[in-house]
Design an enzyme around this catalytic site. Sequence first.
Site, short mmCIF file in Angstrom:
data_model
loop_
_atom_site.label_atom_id
_atom_site.label_comp_id
_atom_site.label_asym_id
_atom_site.label_seq_id
_atom_site.Cartn_x
_atom_site.Cartn_y
_atom_site.Cartn_z
N ARG A 60 51.82 8.10 34.51
CA ARG A 60 50.60 8.81 34.02
C ARG A 60 51.11 9.85 33.17
NH1 ARG A 60 49.61 12.85 37.35
NH2 ARG A 60 49.76 11.60 39.34
N TYR A 113 26.53 10.35 19.33
CA TYR A 113 26.66 9.28 20.47
C TYR A 113 26.14 9.63 21.75
CZ TYR A 113 28.58 6.06 23.73
OH TYR A 113 28.64 5.04 24.40
N ASP A 186 34.52 13.42 15.80
CA ASP A 186 34.49 12.33 16.24
C ASP A 186 34.53 11.22 15.06
OD1 ASP A 186 33.78 9.60 17.29
OD2 ASP A 186 32.59 10.42 18.54
N LYS A 211 36.80 0.74 19.14
CA LYS A 211 35.77 0.31 18.00
C LYS A 211 37.00 -0.06 16.77
CE LYS A 211 32.48 1.39 20.30
NZ LYS A 211 32.69 2.44 21.33
C1 LIG Z 1 30.99 7.72 18.07
C2 LIG Z 1 31.25 7.18 19.35
N1 LIG Z 1 32.26 8.00 20.25
C3 LIG Z 1 32.53 7.90 21.61
C4 LIG Z 1 32.04 6.64 22.27
C5 LIG Z 1 32.73 6.73 23.45
O1 LIG Z 1 33.88 5.58 23.46
P1 LIG Z 1 33.99 4.61 24.90
O2 LIG Z 1 32.79 3.50 24.97
O3 LIG Z 1 35.40 4.05 24.26
O4 LIG Z 1 34.21 5.46 26.17
C6 LIG Z 1 31.32 5.63 21.45
C7 LIG Z 1 31.22 4.47 22.07
O5 LIG Z 1 30.40 3.77 21.46
C8 LIG Z 1 31.03 6.03 19.93
O6 LIG Z 1 30.33 5.04 19.27
#
Ligand SMILES: Cc1ncc(COP(=O)(O)O)c(C=O)c1O
Length: 393
Positions: A60, A113, A186, A211
């Site tokens: 961890r 998001y 982000d 992604k």
């Molecule tokens: C722009 C963005 N940030 C964060 C996330 C969250 O990521 P995760 O689905 O890996 O938890 C997503 C998920 O679609 C996203 O599109």
Amino acid sequence: MSGDGFETLAIHAGQDPDPVTGAVVPPIYQVSTYKQDGVGGARGGGTGPGRWIEGYEYSRTANPTRGALEECLAALEGGARGFAFASGMAAEDCLLRAVCRPSDHVLISHDVYGGTYRLLDKVLRDWGVSHLPTAMSDPATVRRALRDKPARVIWVETPTNPLLSVADIAALAEIAREAGALLVVDNTFASPYLQQPLALGADVVVHSTTKYLGGHSDVVGGALVVADAGLGEQIAYLQNATGAVGGPFDAWLTLRGIRTLGVRMDRHCANAQRVADVLAVHPKVAEVFYPGLASHPGHEVAAKQMRGFGGVVSFRCAAGADEAVALCGRTRLFTLGESLGGVESLIEHPGWMTHASVAGSALEVPADLVRLSVGIETCEDLLEDLRSALGQR
Ligand SMILES: Cc1ncc(COP(=O)(O)O)c(C=O)c1O
């Protein structure tokens, strides 16, 4: 390695051949604990993957495969330190809890998001952290919001999911510096190949590595990369204390995806641009959202701060919401599914799927919106699929 190019770093940073066997890719250290050098003394570390790791005692806290990924992520974003998590949301939660305290305020992109909005609105609000959706593409609006209520964090997504709006990272970094706020970007939609927020003045980069970084729709993960080593220490502490780390196999898969990030992104961008160009003149499409279109309001800023415009294209169906839903069931190659950034093309209806959590809020997305994650298949096949699904050959 600091003078090496992006693709070289993607393949080599944190990924020296294994010192024991010479294996040319980091092994999957599928292990929970380590034989220690003595009571209170961890094993190894320092020179292995994850150069800041002082030694191994329990996975961890630190694991060599995760360490390799974390070192590579830091190199690709040009940061002092990188962290890998079990998901993008786990990374976001760790960061916000590391830097915010009760009564702190967070400005977020007004079309951030949906999961980020839900974390702030439904979880962290109860811990006394407030938030305000703000039009990040307009720096004057951000300044006004900060005058009304100082913020600890300015949380920017650019381009945003799913409306692809673009914010000027350098301009926001200046505003954040003046206001004493932390600028978090982000960078999921762009990936570090297309955009490097820390070089533009941001303090922290967030990724859903699920992604483009992973790139093959086979692993869920998240990442943070920080510019400041001190903030890195705080995050390292909380990452271990709260424990939402990714496992060794997940780290290995993500690292395998990262090695081809550059060539994949070039093809994603080329295919997406052609899809956007076709949709922009299609009679059944009311509006297209893609920063690579000269008509996009953020086109110039995107051209200034990005190497390419990314692989996601959203559009509104001229015939309305029912047609948007029906269209999602008529494609052959674009698979109906959530997520994005994999080599295969996906289609979805954000209002009922990925962004259902913002229904009824200020962040609600249009009901006639369709989002495409344009993959790296033969572009002519993708165009033919869309033309046929839209009903005009
Ligand atoms: C722009 C963005 N940030 C964060 C996330 C969250 O990521 P995760 O689905 O890996 O938890 C997503 C998920 O679609 C996203 O599109």
